[in-house]
Scaffold this motif. Structure first.
Motif, mmCIF file in Angstrom:
data_model
loop_
_atom_site.group_PDB
_atom_site.id
_atom_site.type_symbol
_atom_site.label_atom_id
_atom_site.label_comp_id
_atom_site.label_asym_id
_atom_site.label_seq_id
_atom_site.Cartn_x
_atom_site.Cartn_y
_atom_site.Cartn_z
ATOM 1 N N VAL A 14 -0.678 12.401 -6.797
ATOM 2 C CA VAL A 14 -0.537 12.817 -8.195
ATOM 3 C C VAL A 14 -1.892 13.265 -8.744
ATOM 4 O O VAL A 14 -2.019 14.369 -9.301
ATOM 5 C CB VAL A 14 0.091 11.683 -9.050
ATOM 6 N N ASP A 33 -12.252 7.641 -7.493
ATOM 7 C CA ASP A 33 -11.347 6.717 -6.789
ATOM 8 C C ASP A 33 -12.205 5.680 -6.078
ATOM 9 O O ASP A 33 -13.264 6.005 -5.543
ATOM 10 C CB ASP A 33 -10.482 7.475 -5.765
ATOM 11 N N ARG A 34 -11.708 4.441 -6.050
ATOM 12 C CA ARG A 34 -12.508 3.402 -5.365
ATOM 13 C C ARG A 34 -12.561 3.645 -3.864
ATOM 14 O O ARG A 34 -13.458 3.191 -3.182
ATOM 15 C CB ARG A 34 -11.946 2.015 -5.670
ATOM 16 N N LYS A 40 -3.251 4.281 0.564
ATOM 17 C CA LYS A 40 -2.598 4.299 -0.745
ATOM 18 C C LYS A 40 -1.154 4.708 -0.523
ATOM 19 O O LYS A 40 -0.799 5.164 0.573
ATOM 20 C CB LYS A 40 -3.299 5.284 -1.687
ATOM 21 N N ALA A 41 -0.331 4.596 -1.555
ATOM 22 C CA ALA A 41 1.086 4.947 -1.382
ATOM 23 C C ALA A 41 1.220 6.371 -0.860
ATOM 24 O O ALA A 41 2.077 6.667 -0.013
ATOM 25 C CB ALA A 41 1.827 4.796 -2.704
ATOM 26 N N SER A 42 0.343 7.257 -1.339
ATOM 27 C CA SER A 42 0.459 8.674 -0.993
ATOM 28 C C SER A 42 0.143 8.966 0.466
ATOM 29 O O SER A 42 0.321 10.078 0.938
ATOM 30 C CB SER A 42 -0.505 9.478 -1.868
ATOM 31 N N ASN A 45 3.675 7.085 2.899
ATOM 32 C CA ASN A 45 5.090 7.106 2.472
ATOM 33 C C ASN A 45 5.980 7.814 3.498
ATOM 34 O O ASN A 45 5.512 8.270 4.547
ATOM 35 C CB ASN A 45 5.229 7.717 1.078
ATOM 36 N N ALA A 46 7.270 7.920 3.161
ATOM 37 C CA ALA A 46 8.250 8.420 4.130
ATOM 38 C C ALA A 46 8.223 9.931 4.311
ATOM 39 O O ALA A 46 8.924 10.469 5.181
ATOM 40 C CB ALA A 46 9.649 7.969 3.726
ATOM 41 N N GLY A 48 9.367 12.354 2.439
ATOM 42 C CA GLY A 48 10.554 13.112 2.009
ATOM 43 C C GLY A 48 10.315 13.856 0.707
ATOM 44 O O GLY A 48 9.778 13.284 -0.248
ATOM 45 N N VAL A 223 -13.017 2.101 -11.256
ATOM 46 C CA VAL A 223 -13.066 2.294 -12.713
ATOM 47 C C VAL A 223 -12.671 0.987 -13.393
ATOM 48 O O VAL A 223 -11.659 0.370 -13.051
ATOM 49 C CB VAL A 223 -12.110 3.426 -13.162
ATOM 50 N N GLY A 378 7.257 5.972 -8.862
ATOM 51 C CA GLY A 378 8.179 5.161 -8.061
ATOM 52 C C GLY A 378 8.420 5.712 -6.666
ATOM 53 O O GLY A 378 7.477 5.929 -5.894
ATOM 54 N N HIS A 379 9.679 5.981 -6.354
ATOM 55 C CA HIS A 379 10.069 6.465 -5.018
ATOM 56 C C HIS A 379 9.811 7.963 -4.851
ATOM 57 O O HIS A 379 10.090 8.506 -3.782
ATOM 58 C CB HIS A 379 11.565 6.223 -4.793
ATOM 59 N N LEU A 380 9.353 8.640 -5.898
ATOM 60 C CA LEU A 380 9.356 10.111 -5.852
ATOM 61 C C LEU A 380 7.991 10.751 -6.097
ATOM 62 O O LEU A 380 7.920 11.928 -6.473
ATOM 63 C CB LEU A 380 10.367 10.638 -6.899
ATOM 64 N N GLY A 381 6.918 10.005 -5.857
ATOM 65 C CA GLY A 381 5.599 10.548 -6.174
ATOM 66 C C GLY A 381 5.191 11.734 -5.327
ATOM 67 O O GLY A 381 4.561 12.678 -5.814
ATOM 68 N N LEU A 382 5.542 11.698 -4.042
ATOM 69 C CA LEU A 382 5.218 12.849 -3.189
ATOM 70 C C LEU A 382 6.033 14.065 -3.662
ATOM 71 O O LEU A 382 5.507 15.168 -3.813
ATOM 72 C CB LEU A 382 5.529 12.519 -1.726
ATOM 73 N N THR A 383 7.310 13.824 -3.907
ATOM 74 C CA THR A 383 8.202 14.902 -4.345
ATOM 75 C C THR A 383 7.706 15.530 -5.652
ATOM 76 O O THR A 383 7.653 16.759 -5.793
ATOM 77 C CB THR A 383 9.619 14.315 -4.571
HETATM 78 C C1 LIG Z 1 7.421 2.902 1.797
HETATM 79 C C2 LIG Z 1 7.309 4.051 0.818
HETATM 80 C C3 LIG Z 1 8.013 5.215 1.055
HETATM 81 C C4 LIG Z 1 7.956 6.270 0.148
HETATM 82 N N1 LIG Z 1 8.591 7.434 0.438
HETATM 83 C C5 LIG Z 1 8.513 8.490 -0.414
HETATM 84 C C6 LIG Z 1 9.124 9.717 -0.096
HETATM 85 O O1 LIG Z 1 9.718 9.883 0.962
HETATM 86 N N2 LIG Z 1 9.054 10.720 -0.994
HETATM 87 C C7 LIG Z 1 8.407 10.578 -2.190
HETATM 88 O O2 LIG Z 1 8.416 11.512 -2.985
HETATM 89 N N3 LIG Z 1 7.766 9.430 -2.492
HETATM 90 C C8 LIG Z 1 7.803 8.386 -1.648
HETATM 91 N N4 LIG Z 1 7.188 7.208 -1.937
HETATM 92 C C9 LIG Z 1 6.525 7.083 -3.236
HETATM 93 C C10 LIG Z 1 5.169 7.758 -3.263
HETATM 94 O O3 LIG Z 1 4.440 7.415 -2.114
HETATM 95 C C11 LIG Z 1 4.401 7.323 -4.525
HETATM 96 O O4 LIG Z 1 5.201 7.502 -5.672
HETATM 97 C C12 LIG Z 1 3.149 8.161 -4.679
HETATM 98 O O5 LIG Z 1 2.394 8.160 -3.504
HETATM 99 C C13 LIG Z 1 2.305 7.670 -5.838
HETATM 100 O O6 LIG Z 1 1.167 8.487 -5.868
HETATM 101 P P1 LIG Z 1 -0.010 8.212 -6.877
HETATM 102 O O7 LIG Z 1 -0.998 9.290 -6.704
HETATM 103 O O8 LIG Z 1 0.560 7.994 -8.244
HETATM 104 O O9 LIG Z 1 -0.574 6.767 -6.454
HETATM 105 P P2 LIG Z 1 -1.399 6.297 -5.148
HETATM 106 O O10 LIG Z 1 -1.103 7.104 -3.975
HETATM 107 O O11 LIG Z 1 -1.202 4.826 -5.077
HETATM 108 O O12 LIG Z 1 -2.890 6.586 -5.551
HETATM 109 C C14 LIG Z 1 -3.509 5.875 -6.602
HETATM 110 C C15 LIG Z 1 -5.000 5.950 -6.371
HETATM 111 O O13 LIG Z 1 -5.644 5.344 -7.502
HETATM 112 C C16 LIG Z 1 -6.786 4.647 -7.024
HETATM 113 N N5 LIG Z 1 -7.147 3.621 -7.996
HETATM 114 C C17 LIG Z 1 -6.339 2.677 -8.527
HETATM 115 N N6 LIG Z 1 -7.036 1.922 -9.406
HETATM 116 C C18 LIG Z 1 -8.303 2.400 -9.411
HETATM 117 C C19 LIG Z 1 -9.484 2.027 -10.115
HETATM 118 N N7 LIG Z 1 -9.507 1.006 -10.990
HETATM 119 N N8 LIG Z 1 -10.614 2.731 -9.894
HETATM 120 C C20 LIG Z 1 -10.628 3.754 -9.004
HETATM 121 N N9 LIG Z 1 -9.525 4.159 -8.301
HETATM 122 C C21 LIG Z 1 -8.383 3.481 -8.526
HETATM 123 C C22 LIG Z 1 -6.323 4.047 -5.694
HETATM 124 O O14 LIG Z 1 -7.450 3.765 -4.864
HETATM 125 C C23 LIG Z 1 -5.450 5.173 -5.132
HETATM 126 O O15 LIG Z 1 -6.196 6.013 -4.288
HETATM 127 C C24 LIG Z 1 7.195 6.144 -1.049
HETATM 128 C C25 LIG Z 1 6.450 4.986 -1.261
HETATM 129 C C26 LIG Z 1 6.488 3.944 -0.344
HETATM 130 C C27 LIG Z 1 5.656 2.718 -0.599
#
Ligand SMILES: Cc1cc2nc3c(=O)[nH]c(=O)nc-3n(C[C@H](O)[C@H](O)[C@H](O)COP(=O)(O)OP(=O)(O)OC[C@H]3O[C@@H](n4cnc5c(N)ncnc54)[C@H](O)[C@@H]3O)c2cc1C
Length: 419
Positions: A14, A33-34, A40-42, A45-46, A48, A223, A378-383
């Motif tokens: 994201v 980012d730390r 990380k979740a990203s 993940n799966a 999809g 942060v 949630g489940h849709l962050g990559l999407t």
């Molecule tokens: C098992 C599993 C399967 C999944 N499958 C899918 C899928 O098939 N399709 C789909 O669309 N989504 C899927 N998801 C969901 C998707 O992975 C997440 O919704 C998405 O990755 C979230 O992205 P993000 O950038 O918001 O958060 P993250 O990827 O968690 O990144 C957040 C970043 O913030 C940084 N951060 C946090 N706090 C601080 C701080 N205080 N200071 C500095 N840095 C900080 C962290 O280090 C991290 O790098 C799945 C998730 C899981 C767990």
């Protein structure tokens, strides 16, 4: 005119997608980012691009199934007892949005994002060199019984009404499409709009490196606090460093709620931990992602192997992972894929940033129009990452976003708004 400077907290899909849009619009961009390149979740993940997933987690009748799921220690849902008291407001809201009318409202809001995902994702992938990493082969949802298929009929109807294409399949048609599936499968639904990628880690790595090569700055640091400065924003890192910019975007995934709180916004956000195992040489081949509807897990044929994953564990951000869940998912997969070789699997767990209504938080903070939220996917962050990037880009540069953002506002969680 001065160049807009943007700080993005979070180098997940994201945050990186937001940084991409900000850079494309001519801003000077700093991503903080730390652990910018780390887990990380990203990253695990799966994989999809689940554009057809528009039904929220909380639906009518769910509460009848929850006790059975919780009774199974390695079932699809787990609540860690020590964390449950903290979750009461989240669970309360989760229960309240499980009505037919709320499901209708939330599904429309999710569809408003998901229906434009490819318009935003494909140009981003093409630009950064990931054009060959998207496989538009649809997905197959499979059922063990006719009853299971009928149980989901209403949800399929909601999806169809929102533009989801689907084709109901017999057992024979399912195995014609995916011969690795065994006789346990009795029915299926093919959803051609779904797609999958080669490897989520590759996607975030390539995108991050492209951003750096094109002028974005990456700062490694934890942060601690975020501040509105009236005409901009400031952040304080652990250790005392401060950084300032004219705009700030909070995209820290499951860790974002504390920053919103610092700005006076209450958001209900929990870690919904998911698990998977990736088997490099699985001994079976799938053409597309398969969703095992009765037992709530998926298998995706990634470039790094077959990734078998799922589970929803609510235990907060600090609890240690329980990799028995990853192992349990492989055992389940073996029921469907009799030829599956289990050896050499790599286990992983990650924190999905989960809101109780399954909608992300995208919009301006109440403290400042210069501080924007982009988390809770949630489940849709990559999407939804690239589309979120586009929407946030519109907010950063005062362009009108092409969809109604009110369902995604942080204000929906404020006590004042609760009726
Ligand atoms: C098992 C599993 C399967 C999944 N499958 C899918 C899928 O098939 N399709 C789909 O669309 N989504 C899927 N998801 C969901 C998707 O992975 C997440 O919704 C998405 O990755 C979230 O992205 P993000 O950038 O918001 O958060 P993250 O990827 O968690 O990144 C957040 C970043 O913030 C940084 N951060 C946090 N706090 C601080 C701080 N205080 N200071 C500095 N840095 C900080 C962290 O280090 C991290 O790098 C799945 C998730 C899981 C767990």
């Amino acid at each position: 005119m001065a160049v807009t400077s943007v700080i993005v907290i979070g180098a997940g899909i994201v945050g990186l997608s937001v940084a991409f849009e900000a850079l494309q619009s001519g801003a000077s961009v700093t991503i903080v980012d730390r652990d910018p390149a780390g887990d990380k979740a990203s990253y695990g993940n799966a994989g999809g691009i689940a554009v057809t997933e528009v039904i929220p987690a909380s639906v009518p009748g769910l509460w009848k199934k929850v006790p059975f799921w919780l009774l199974d220690p390695l079932g699809p849902l787990a609540l860690r007892v020590g964390h449950t008291p903290q979750m009461v407001p989240w669970l309360w809201r989760f229960a309240r949005v499980g009505s037919a009318s709320e499901v209708g409202r939330i599904s429309k809001a999710l569809a408003s994002i998901n229906s434009r995902v490819y318009d935003d994702l494909v140009p981003l992938f093409n630009k950064v060199g990931l054009a060959g990493d998207l496989f538009r082969r649809g997905a197959l949802t499979v059922y063990e019984t006719e009853n299971g298929f009928l149980r989901d009929e209403h949800e399929w109807e909601i999806k169809r009404a929102l533009g989801v294409e689907m084709q109901a399949l017999s057992a024979r048609e399912v195995t014609d499409m995916e011969p690795a599936l065994g006789p346990i499968v009795q029915r299926g639904v093919f959803t051609p709009q779904w797609s999958h990628i080669t490897d989520p880690k590759k996607v975030v790595d390539v995108l991050r490196m492209w951003l750096v090569a094109n002028g974005a700055k990456i700062v490694q640091g934890q942060v601690d606090r975020v501040y509105s400065t009236g005409d901009g924003a400031e952040i304080a890192l652990n250790g005392g460093t401060t950084l300032a910019a004219t705009k700030l975007v909070i995209a820290a995934g499951a860790w974002s709620a504390r920053f919103a709180r610092q700005l006076g916004d209450r958001v209900l956000l929990e870690s919904e931990r998911g698990y998977n195992t990736t088997i490099a040489a699985p001994g079976v081949t799938l053409e597309r992602e398969v969703i095992f509807a009765d037992r709530k897990f998926v298998a995706t044929p990634l470039s790094v192997g077959l990734r078998i994953g799922g589970a929803a564990e609510f235990g907060g951000l600090q609890s240690p992972p329980n990799f028995k869940r990853s192992k349990a998912l492989v055992k389940l997969a073996k029921l469907y894929l009799p030829g599956l070789r289990e050896q050499g699997g790599v286990e992983w767990a990650g924190h999905r940033p989960a809101t109780p209504d399954s909608l992300p938080v995208i919009g301006r903070s109440s403290a400042s129009q210069h501080i924007i939220y982009a988390f809770g996917h949630g489940h849709l962050g990559l999407t939804q990452g690239p589309t979120t990037g586009k929407i946030v880009g519109d907010l950063l540069f005062d362009r009108s976003p092409s969809l109604d953002l009110s369902p995604f506002s942080a204000a929906r969680f404020s006590f004042r708004k609760e009726k």
